[in-house]
Design an enzyme around this catalytic site. Sequence first.
Site, PDB file in Angstrom:
ATOM      1  CG  HIS A  58       1.612   6.200   5.887  1.00 41.63           C
ATOM      2  ND1 HIS A  58       2.868   6.640   6.240  1.00 41.63           N
ATOM      3  CD2 HIS A  58       1.774   4.918   5.461  1.00 41.63           C
ATOM      4  CE1 HIS A  58       3.750   5.665   6.043  1.00 41.63           C
ATOM      5  NE2 HIS A  58       3.117   4.604   5.574  1.00 41.63           N
ATOM      6  CG  HIS A  74       1.110   0.497   7.089  1.00 47.09           C
ATOM      7  ND1 HIS A  74       2.241  -0.066   7.653  1.00 47.09           N
ATOM      8  CD2 HIS A  74       1.567   1.473   6.270  1.00 47.09           C
ATOM      9  CE1 HIS A  74       3.313   0.557   7.192  1.00 47.09           C
ATOM     10  NE2 HIS A  74       2.930   1.500   6.348  1.00 47.09           N
ATOM     11  CD  GLU A  75      -0.450   2.220   3.109  1.00 46.94           C
ATOM     12  OE1 GLU A  75      -0.006   3.389   3.070  1.00 46.94           O
ATOM     13  OE2 GLU A  75       0.296   1.223   3.109  1.00 46.94           O
ATOM     14  N   GLY A 113       0.830  -1.199   0.000  1.00 47.24           N
ATOM     15  CA  GLY A 113       0.000   0.000   0.000  1.00 47.24           C
ATOM     16  C   GLY A 113       0.862   1.246   0.000  1.00 47.24           C
TER      17      GLY A 113
HETATM   18 NI    NI Z   1       3.952   2.761   5.087  1.00 43.54          NI
END
Ligand code: NI
Length: 180
Positions: free
Chosen positions: A138, A134-135, A46
Amino acid sequence: MTVVPIRELGDPVLRESAKPVTDFDGELRRLIGDLRETLRDSGGAGLAAPQLGVGLRVFVWSPKLSHGSLDHLVNPVLDFPDEEEQDGVEGCLSIPGVYLDTRRRMNVVAKGFTRRGDPVQVVGDGLLARCIQHEADHLDGVLFIDRLTPAQQEQWMATLRSASWFDGNAMAKIKHSPHQ
Ligand code: NI
């Protein structure tokens, strides 16, 4: 669509909170095209817009994770339908060469919008759920190294000190997750 250089740990953009997308225009579609092309080129799972230096709430994932259906979300909001967790090795294209066990929720329901501005909901488990968490992190300036246990943080510090690209300032930029 262009392969764009990926920002790495130490770049301030990775620690900033990204802004919601307000215009679902050609510029947004170009951004998603660049994210897709750069992700394909890197072979990662990703990629989020801040990793390309763009502070907008957009990310993409490998279509393999969603069996070829939707591969991106704009302005995502995550919800967890249960308490189940998963353990597994995680890495990040912005922290090359570092792979560490990271605990995540097993199931996620992500609501957001497509590149055309249509509301959409993604229900994911396992790797897709891991990738979406996870994304989404961000977009809040959170990196997977923030989610490690204290013992893993030590392991990570040792890895970091021995890394060839370590610039000495990166360590001060590790912060703790605002999430539980
Ligand atoms: Ni990352």
